[in-house]
Design a protein around this motif. Structure first.
Motif: not given
Length: 256
Positions: A182-200
């Motif tokens: 619905e919008g716009n993101l230029d950059l992502l940061y993520a930290c958490g369990p590997k399953g979540m990181l794979k999806k991100i």
């Protein structure tokens, strides 16, 4: 530069269930620390447990020379750590690892965390929110924490719980994906369990968004000697504790 320092415990308190918050008084480590790095903490003065415990830096307070950490009691080492009293000293090695790249300005940024991986996002948000438009996405199983603090460091905080006890019922990656569409993101940061990181990582690839991920691999030594946290990055084996824990999502293999 990393140091071995005897840090005095300023606070050690239970936040929710098995999540604890600790403040460590530091004269050396605190001055060289940055968002995304971690500490190796000897949980007592005995020879057992033998290995130090790797714990991410939650917040850096240079005015009071304090390092804040959040940790989850999952084994004997962290259980011992939860019983440490104010005024006791702990042997700490740090700062360790390569943290987040926070040099960006004028971007629409999404910060995503899950579980205990939410803890290091406070210092990350502090480093970014005055120069960027920062939206934060937090995923919990049931009981949330750190929401109020992160509200102070962002434009908006969105929360999900698997149980449905707070915020959106489901996974935070579902909220993130909907917002990106619905919008716009230029950059992502993520930290958490590997399953979540794979999806991100998959979401970042689909929408062509650069993404830094902080991995929660088990780290035995924290200094690259034991090879226990090796992971494939750009076709070569790297050590999470030394070369990471932060990597670009398109470079790291999360399918192992």
């Amino acid at each position: 530069m990393k140091y071995i320092e005897n840090c005095t415990v300023n606070k050690n308190e239970k936040i929710i269930d098995d999540i604890y918050r600790m403040e460590l008084k530091s004269n050396k480590i605190v001055k060289d620390s940055k968002a995304g790095q971690f500490l190796e903490i000897k949980v007592n003065n005995l020879n057992y447990p033998l290995l130090r415990r790797p714990i991410s830096i939650n917040e850096i307070n240079l005015d009071e020379n304090l390092l804040v950490i959040y940790y989850k009691t999952v084994g004997k080492g962290t259980k011992i750590l939860s019983q440490v009293k104010k005024g006791e000293k702990l042997s700490v090695v740090g700062p360790l690892g390569n943290g987040f790249d926070t040099s960006y300005e004028g971007l629409n940024i999404g910060i995503v965390g899950g579980g205990i991986g939410i803890a290091p996002l406070v210092e990350l948000a502090k480093s970014l929110y005055q120069k960027n438009n920062v939206n934060i996405y937090l995923g919990f199983n049931d009981k949330p924490y750190l929401i109020n603090r992160l509200n102070e460091l962002s434009n908006i905080v969105k929360v999900s719980t698997v149980s449905g006890s707070y915020g959106y019922k489901g996974f935070i990656t579902e909220v993130l994906e909907k917002d990106i569409k619905e919008g716009n993101l230029d950059l992502l940061y993520a930290c958490g369990p590997k399953g979540m990181l794979k999806k991100i990582k998959d979401i970042a690839k689909e929408f062509n968004i650069r993404c830094q991920v902080s991995l929660e691999e088990r780290m035995g030594c924290g200094i690259g000697a034991c090879l226990g946290c090796s992971i494939e990055v750009n076709g070569q084996m790297k050590k999470v504790c030394v070369d990471g824990p932060v990597f670009w999502s398109n470079e790291v293999n999360l399918d192992e």
